[in-house]
Design an enzyme around this catalytic site. Structure first.
Site, mmCIF file in Angstrom:
data_model
loop_
_atom_site.group_PDB
_atom_site.id
_atom_site.type_symbol
_atom_site.label_atom_id
_atom_site.label_comp_id
_atom_site.label_asym_id
_atom_site.label_seq_id
_atom_site.Cartn_x
_atom_site.Cartn_y
_atom_site.Cartn_z
ATOM 1 N N TYR A 25 6.628 -5.592 10.951
ATOM 2 C CA TYR A 25 6.610 -4.147 10.781
ATOM 3 C C TYR A 25 6.081 -3.150 11.749
ATOM 4 O O TYR A 25 6.757 -2.279 12.517
ATOM 5 C CB TYR A 25 5.803 -3.787 9.467
ATOM 6 C CG TYR A 25 6.127 -2.402 8.765
ATOM 7 C CD1 TYR A 25 6.870 -2.189 7.720
ATOM 8 C CD2 TYR A 25 5.691 -1.266 9.335
ATOM 9 C CE1 TYR A 25 7.169 -1.175 7.110
ATOM 10 C CE2 TYR A 25 6.032 0.014 8.898
ATOM 11 C CZ TYR A 25 6.657 0.243 7.535
ATOM 12 O OH TYR A 25 6.961 1.337 6.896
ATOM 13 N N LEU A 79 2.052 4.819 -2.800
ATOM 14 C CA LEU A 79 0.988 5.646 -2.918
ATOM 15 C C LEU A 79 1.377 6.807 -2.198
ATOM 16 O O LEU A 79 1.932 6.841 -0.763
ATOM 17 C CB LEU A 79 -0.132 5.141 -2.375
ATOM 18 C CG LEU A 79 -1.466 5.926 -2.178
ATOM 19 C CD1 LEU A 79 -1.763 6.271 -3.801
ATOM 20 C CD2 LEU A 79 -2.478 4.938 -1.658
ATOM 21 N N TYR A 83 -2.058 -16.733 -3.775
ATOM 22 C CA TYR A 83 -2.871 -16.187 -2.922
ATOM 23 C C TYR A 83 -2.418 -16.673 -1.388
ATOM 24 O O TYR A 83 -2.098 -15.796 -0.466
ATOM 25 C CB TYR A 83 -4.167 -16.433 -3.110
ATOM 26 C CG TYR A 83 -5.263 -15.835 -2.338
ATOM 27 C CD1 TYR A 83 -5.530 -14.561 -2.589
ATOM 28 C CD2 TYR A 83 -6.072 -16.821 -1.406
ATOM 29 C CE1 TYR A 83 -6.693 -13.918 -1.953
ATOM 30 C CE2 TYR A 83 -6.986 -16.070 -0.552
ATOM 31 C CZ TYR A 83 -7.326 -14.557 -0.648
ATOM 32 O OH TYR A 83 -8.536 -14.041 -0.294
ATOM 33 N N LYS A 127 2.654 -10.165 -5.926
ATOM 34 C CA LYS A 127 2.960 -8.888 -5.645
ATOM 35 C C LYS A 127 2.127 -8.146 -4.884
ATOM 36 O O LYS A 127 2.514 -7.210 -4.106
ATOM 37 C CB LYS A 127 3.330 -8.279 -7.105
ATOM 38 C CG LYS A 127 4.718 -8.657 -7.681
ATOM 39 C CD LYS A 127 4.776 -8.413 -9.045
ATOM 40 C CE LYS A 127 5.288 -6.910 -9.316
ATOM 41 N NZ LYS A 127 5.581 -6.639 -10.836
HETATM 42 P P1 NAD Z 1 -12.975 -8.469 -4.360
HETATM 43 O O1 NAD Z 1 -12.187 -9.220 -5.604
HETATM 44 O O2 NAD Z 1 -14.323 -8.245 -4.878
HETATM 45 O O3 NAD Z 1 -12.377 -7.340 -4.193
HETATM 46 C C1 NAD Z 1 -10.769 -6.944 -4.249
HETATM 47 C C2 NAD Z 1 -10.361 -5.588 -4.628
HETATM 48 O O4 NAD Z 1 -9.136 -5.274 -4.555
HETATM 49 C C3 NAD Z 1 -11.264 -5.159 -5.966
HETATM 50 O O5 NAD Z 1 -11.882 -4.120 -5.999
HETATM 51 C C4 NAD Z 1 -9.798 -5.091 -7.069
HETATM 52 O O6 NAD Z 1 -9.924 -4.463 -8.136
HETATM 53 C C5 NAD Z 1 -8.947 -4.781 -5.846
HETATM 54 N N1 NAD Z 1 -7.460 -4.922 -6.274
HETATM 55 C C6 NAD Z 1 -6.901 -5.907 -6.657
HETATM 56 N N2 NAD Z 1 -5.650 -5.913 -6.669
HETATM 57 C C7 NAD Z 1 -5.226 -4.665 -6.452
HETATM 58 C C8 NAD Z 1 -4.014 -3.745 -6.449
HETATM 59 N N3 NAD Z 1 -2.818 -4.593 -6.881
HETATM 60 N N4 NAD Z 1 -4.060 -2.547 -6.225
HETATM 61 C C9 NAD Z 1 -5.160 -1.946 -6.027
HETATM 62 N N5 NAD Z 1 -6.564 -2.809 -5.861
HETATM 63 C C10 NAD Z 1 -6.482 -4.090 -6.075
HETATM 64 O O7 NAD Z 1 -12.616 -9.369 -3.313
HETATM 65 P P2 NAD Z 1 -13.578 -9.381 -1.747
HETATM 66 O O8 NAD Z 1 -14.253 -10.647 -1.432
HETATM 67 O O9 NAD Z 1 -13.991 -7.932 -1.575
HETATM 68 O O10 NAD Z 1 -12.029 -9.643 -1.024
HETATM 69 C C11 NAD Z 1 -11.467 -8.353 -0.314
HETATM 70 C C12 NAD Z 1 -10.273 -8.782 0.522
HETATM 71 O O11 NAD Z 1 -10.688 -9.736 1.483
HETATM 72 C C13 NAD Z 1 -9.300 -9.402 -0.135
HETATM 73 O O12 NAD Z 1 -8.060 -8.920 0.230
HETATM 74 C C14 NAD Z 1 -9.392 -10.891 0.122
HETATM 75 O O13 NAD Z 1 -8.303 -11.524 0.107
HETATM 76 C C15 NAD Z 1 -9.910 -10.750 1.628
HETATM 77 N N6 NAD Z 1 -10.863 -11.920 1.675
HETATM 78 C C16 NAD Z 1 -11.958 -12.043 1.156
HETATM 79 C C17 NAD Z 1 -12.846 -13.053 1.535
HETATM 80 C C18 NAD Z 1 -14.205 -13.182 1.054
HETATM 81 O O14 NAD Z 1 -14.578 -14.459 1.207
HETATM 82 N N7 NAD Z 1 -14.738 -12.422 0.357
HETATM 83 C C19 NAD Z 1 -12.060 -14.142 2.289
HETATM 84 C C20 NAD Z 1 -10.960 -13.938 2.789
HETATM 85 C C21 NAD Z 1 -10.022 -12.876 2.466
#
Ligand code: NAD
Ligand code: UDP
Length: 346
Positions: A183, A85, A169, A115
């Protein structure tokens, strides 16, 4: 972007120079159109930050950020973080939340999930280095896999299958932690790692596929509640606003806080207990049906948050009952407003 030009022209015209607010922070939120990301963007905007929301909309929704779109100080860029980006504006902080988080969603294209987790993290680390920004990684309790002990503290190294349906994941997030750690040390970038435990709340997509949204939607539709396995497996559910507080506090910690920190709620419930609570709170008479437990589904999960208590002075404030009381009306309202047709359910 960072000079505050879009903000408070009235204040600039009247306030003496010495009384001016400090320079506006510029914050990039990758995954900012997702469930957690959108909530974080809103909180950052409310705190006066300029926000660049980067998302490929794989699981995110423009409706999540509609209230901010078009506002000065908020910019949406549709971009997939697996490619680098380039940005001209200064960036002070980066939150990396980009990655599908729901098992059925991240398993659709496991190679892309991996990825996103690894190349995406590297691309954002490179951006942080170029901008002199600090950067926070949304890691996960999945790094502990199917834990052999409970609660899970940060010193537990986990029990993860490297070649199962969840591995794209779990191993992707583990590799991202390694990247953040190395890093930061190698290039002097300030890195933060939040290990997030199951978080729920308003803003979840109705078709997300995770347990809280599935059960509420099924209950509201009067359809059977789908319990995988016997429902004896446990999770500890954190309300979204508590989680966002924890992320923002972690981002603000000194440079030396580079180790992973668990962020979650300690209240542990079986999935069957969750189903019963959702039925009681929705007044639904849905039946419960059982199907096979997914491969490698963790049998127990509960965070040890002593580190977060000590370093962040943070602990969750919203119980599961209180959180469900705030979440159920959100899904009900979506249906009533026709924003989430019943067919879009789990
Ligand atoms: P979500 O799926 O609602 O949000 C993920 C967002 O990332 C989405 O808007 C999606 O479009 C975007 N995204 C995915 N791949 C992408 C890419 N290659 N490039 C750009 N954007 C991309 O999930 P969430 O619950 O909001 O989770 C957000 C983060 O928190 C994630 O990284 C997840 O692993 C982490 N997380 C969430 C939870 C939870 O319980 N909600 C628990 C552990 C970790
Ligand atoms: N689960 C369930 N029914 C559903 C969705 C999930 O019984 O409709 C179970 C799932 O097998 C897991 C728990 O609920 O044991 C939490 O699942 P979720 O997908 O929300 O999160 P994760 O497994 O990533 O913790």
């Amino acid at each position: 972007m960072n000079d505050g030009a879009q903000f408070g022209t009235e204040v600039e015209a009247t306030a003496p120079r010495a009384a001016r607010a400090p320079p506006t922070r510029a914050v990039l939120v990758a995954g900012g159109a997702g469930f957690l990301g959108a909530r974080l963007c809103a909180r950052l905007r409310a705190a006066g930050a300029d926000v660049v929301c980067v998302d490929n909309l794989q699981t995110g929704r423009l409706s999540n950020i509609a209230a901010m779109t078009g506002q000065p100080g908020f910019r949406f860029i549709r971009h997939d973080i697996t490619t680098p980006l380039m940005l001209v504006e200064p960036i002070d902080e980066i939150y990396n939340l980009a990655c599908p988080a729901s098992p059925p969603k991240y398993q659709i294209d496991p190679v892309h999930t991996f990825k996103t987790s690894v190349l995406g993290a590297l691309n954002l680390l490179d951006l942080a280095r170029a901008k002199g920004a600090r950067i926070l990684q949304a890691s996960t309790s999945e790094v502990y896999g199917d834990p052999e002990s409970s609660p899970q503290s940060e010193s537990y190294h986990g029990n993860v299958n490297p070649v199962g349906p969840r591995s794209c994941y779990d191993e992707g997030k583990r590799a991202a932690e390694t990247l953040f750690h190395d890093y930061g040390l190698q290039h002097g970038v300030t890195t933060k790692i939040a290990r997030i435990f199951n978080t729920y709340g308003p803003g979840m997509a109705p078709d997300d596929g995770r347990v809280v949204s599935n059960f509420i939607i099924q209950a509201l539709r009067g359809e059977p509640i789908t319990i995988y396995g016997k429902g004896a497996q446990t999770r500890a559910f954190c309300y979204v606003d508590d989680l966002v507080d924890g992320l923002m506090l972690l981002m603000a910690t000194p440079h030396a806080v580079r180790y992973p920190v668990n962020i979650g709620n300690e209240g542990e419930f079986t999935i069957a207990e969750l189903a019963n609570r959702v039925l009681a709170k929705t007044g639904s008479s849905s039946a419960m049906i059982h199907s096979a437990l997914p491969v490698d589904d963790p049998r127990q999960r509960r965070p040890d948050i002593s580190l977060a208590r000590r370093v962040l002075r943070w602990e969750p404030t919203v119980s599961l009952d209180a959180g469900l009381d705030r979440t159920i009306p959100y899904f009900r309202a979506q249906f009533e407003a026709g924003l989430a047709p019943l067919e879009a359910g789990a």
